[in-house]
Motif scaffolding. Sequence first.
Motif, PDB file in Angstrom:
ATOM      1  N   GLY A 222      14.452   2.049  -4.864  1.00 39.07           N
ATOM      2  CA  GLY A 222      14.558   2.547  -6.230  1.00 39.07           C
ATOM      3  C   GLY A 222      13.325   3.344  -6.598  1.00 39.07           C
ATOM      4  N   VAL A 223      13.525   4.504  -7.206  1.00 41.07           N
ATOM      5  CA  VAL A 223      12.411   5.384  -7.564  1.00 41.07           C
ATOM      6  C   VAL A 223      12.488   5.717  -9.044  1.00 41.07           C
ATOM      7  CG1 VAL A 223      11.241   7.569  -7.085  1.00 41.07           C
ATOM      8  CG2 VAL A 223      12.485   6.396  -5.250  1.00 41.07           C
ATOM      9  N   ILE A 242      10.842  -0.922  -5.049  1.00 46.95           N
ATOM     10  CA  ILE A 242      10.720  -0.023  -6.192  1.00 46.95           C
ATOM     11  C   ILE A 242       9.460   0.821  -6.038  1.00 46.95           C
ATOM     12  CG2 ILE A 242      10.645   0.169  -8.699  1.00 46.95           C
ATOM     13  CD1 ILE A 242      13.235  -1.065  -7.558  1.00 46.95           C
ATOM     14  N   VAL A 243       9.620   2.126  -6.136  1.00 51.56           N
ATOM     15  CA  VAL A 243       8.530   3.079  -5.922  1.00 51.56           C
ATOM     16  C   VAL A 243       8.235   3.836  -7.214  1.00 51.56           C
ATOM     17  CG1 VAL A 243       7.895   5.213  -4.737  1.00 51.56           C
ATOM     18  CG2 VAL A 243       8.982   3.353  -3.466  1.00 51.56           C
ATOM     19  N   ALA A 247       2.756   7.643  -8.134  1.00 53.85           N
ATOM     20  CA  ALA A 247       1.675   7.046  -7.349  1.00 53.85           C
ATOM     21  C   ALA A 247       1.860   7.191  -5.841  1.00 53.85           C
ATOM     22  CB  ALA A 247       1.552   5.560  -7.702  1.00 53.85           C
ATOM     23  N   GLU A 248       3.100   7.387  -5.401  1.00 54.09           N
ATOM     24  CA  GLU A 248       3.369   7.486  -3.965  1.00 54.09           C
ATOM     25  C   GLU A 248       4.109   8.773  -3.651  1.00 54.09           C
ATOM     26  OE1 GLU A 248       4.470   3.879  -1.679  1.00 54.09           O
ATOM     27  OE2 GLU A 248       4.846   2.986  -3.647  1.00 54.09           O
ATOM     28  N   THR A 251       6.686  11.890   1.126  1.00 53.07           N
ATOM     29  CA  THR A 251       6.403  11.962   2.564  1.00 53.07           C
ATOM     30  C   THR A 251       5.756  10.672   3.071  1.00 53.07           C
ATOM     31  OG1 THR A 251       4.354  13.131   1.999  1.00 53.07           O
ATOM     32  CG2 THR A 251       6.242  14.471   2.683  1.00 53.07           C
ATOM     33  N   ASP A 252       4.915  10.062   2.234  1.00 53.50           N
ATOM     34  CA  ASP A 252       4.296   8.797   2.633  1.00 53.50           C
ATOM     35  C   ASP A 252       5.342   7.678   2.693  1.00 53.50           C
ATOM     36  OD1 ASP A 252       1.831  10.037   2.747  1.00 53.50           O
ATOM     37  OD2 ASP A 252       1.225   9.413   0.730  1.00 53.50           O
ATOM     38  N   VAL A 253       6.250   7.671   1.730  1.00 51.25           N
ATOM     39  CA  VAL A 253       7.314   6.655   1.736  1.00 51.25           C
ATOM     40  C   VAL A 253       8.177   6.798   2.985  1.00 51.25           C
ATOM     41  CG1 VAL A 253       9.349   5.790   0.511  1.00 51.25           C
ATOM     42  CG2 VAL A 253       7.334   6.523  -0.793  1.00 51.25           C
ATOM     43  N   VAL A 254       8.479   8.038   3.370  1.00 53.12           N
ATOM     44  CA  VAL A 254       9.267   8.287   4.581  1.00 53.12           C
ATOM     45  C   VAL A 254       8.557   7.734   5.810  1.00 53.12           C
ATOM     46  CG1 VAL A 254      10.118  10.095   6.120  1.00 53.12           C
ATOM     47  CG2 VAL A 254      10.510  10.272   3.662  1.00 53.12           C
TER      48      VAL A 254
END
Length: 378
Positions: A222-223, A242-243, A247-248, A251-254
Amino acid sequence: MTTNTPKTMQAQLLSSYNTPYTLLTVPIPQPSHPHDILIKVTAASYCHTDLVLASGQMPGLPPSFPHIGCHEFAGTVVSHFSSPSAQARSFAIGDRVGVPGRAFHACGSCFECQGEAGSRDPVARDDEGYSVHCVNAGNNGLSRDGGFAEYAVVDARQIAPVPEDVSAVEAAPLMCAGVTIYAALKRARLEVGERVGIMGAGGGLGHLGLQYAGKMGFRVLGVDAADAPLKLARSLETGARIVDARAEKATDVVQQIGAEDGKQDVGEMGLDAVIILPESQQAFDYGMTLLKTHGKCVVVSFPEKGFHISSRDIVFRDISIFGSLVGSNRMLREMLNFSAEHGIRALTKSFPLAKLNELVEEYHKGGGGKLVIDLALE
């Protein structure tokens, strides 16, 4: 009409664009067609589309003023037309029903109603002779009066029985937000264990989507990008990650997802599908970045200026992009039963009918969840 039904009712009317609603006493509408059913409204939920319509951003809607809004509501059956159709007779006086906006008086003969489109799309499929996508149909709360009133006339073919353990206040948000996000997830055609992202996870559709997706067996991301919706999304016990998009980086989440899945190739990293709910280019771009190669992007929102789409995403990464509006009446009933079985509910805040304008003010604060008119409140 039944003898104990009054001749007038209280209703909240919109008299022009960008103005407050006005509470007035007006005549109760009368069933005038074999499919028509008069219901006593018990709860009416506020949708972002109500705001879009009231601000004049939907050309041609409403067709005239004054107008009674709300296209997601619930109520009890009061009366039928003098010669009711078989579909109308299937609902008895006192039955509890949920009412989506679409589709009032579907024509029964167009391409959609004859099932040509639905035959290729099970999410849209209904019985032959009726379709929620009928271009000739009316829409409660949009092209005709809706649920911000004590009574409303609905089409027996558009409504669905409300399960016994689902209250009216719980059912009303499911009539648009619930069926819309449920159908969008179905349209993504994911397998159990695959990854799906929900952009706008703390909003009305988003927080329901977190619940549905988890119960469907997907791994959910969830974003959101605002404090209150993020807090709401994190308060749900869905198992979703949950993102905070502020803050993130996507590309970092990937990269993090790739590490979790043990993937080395960049094209293999990321989500299998993403649902776009906000009317934000930033949210759209963030969601597209989260997708792996051959991923699916389901667009639910419709910003006035549209979205910019990168041709590199659809050509080189083979991303499929398609829209999802609502689900069929079959899908509506399936969603209601799924919600009852798995205890899925919208987080709501209720207001009496007389305080609809206070509800709208609360909506503008962006707290997430759903705001509902409860006609049992004074």
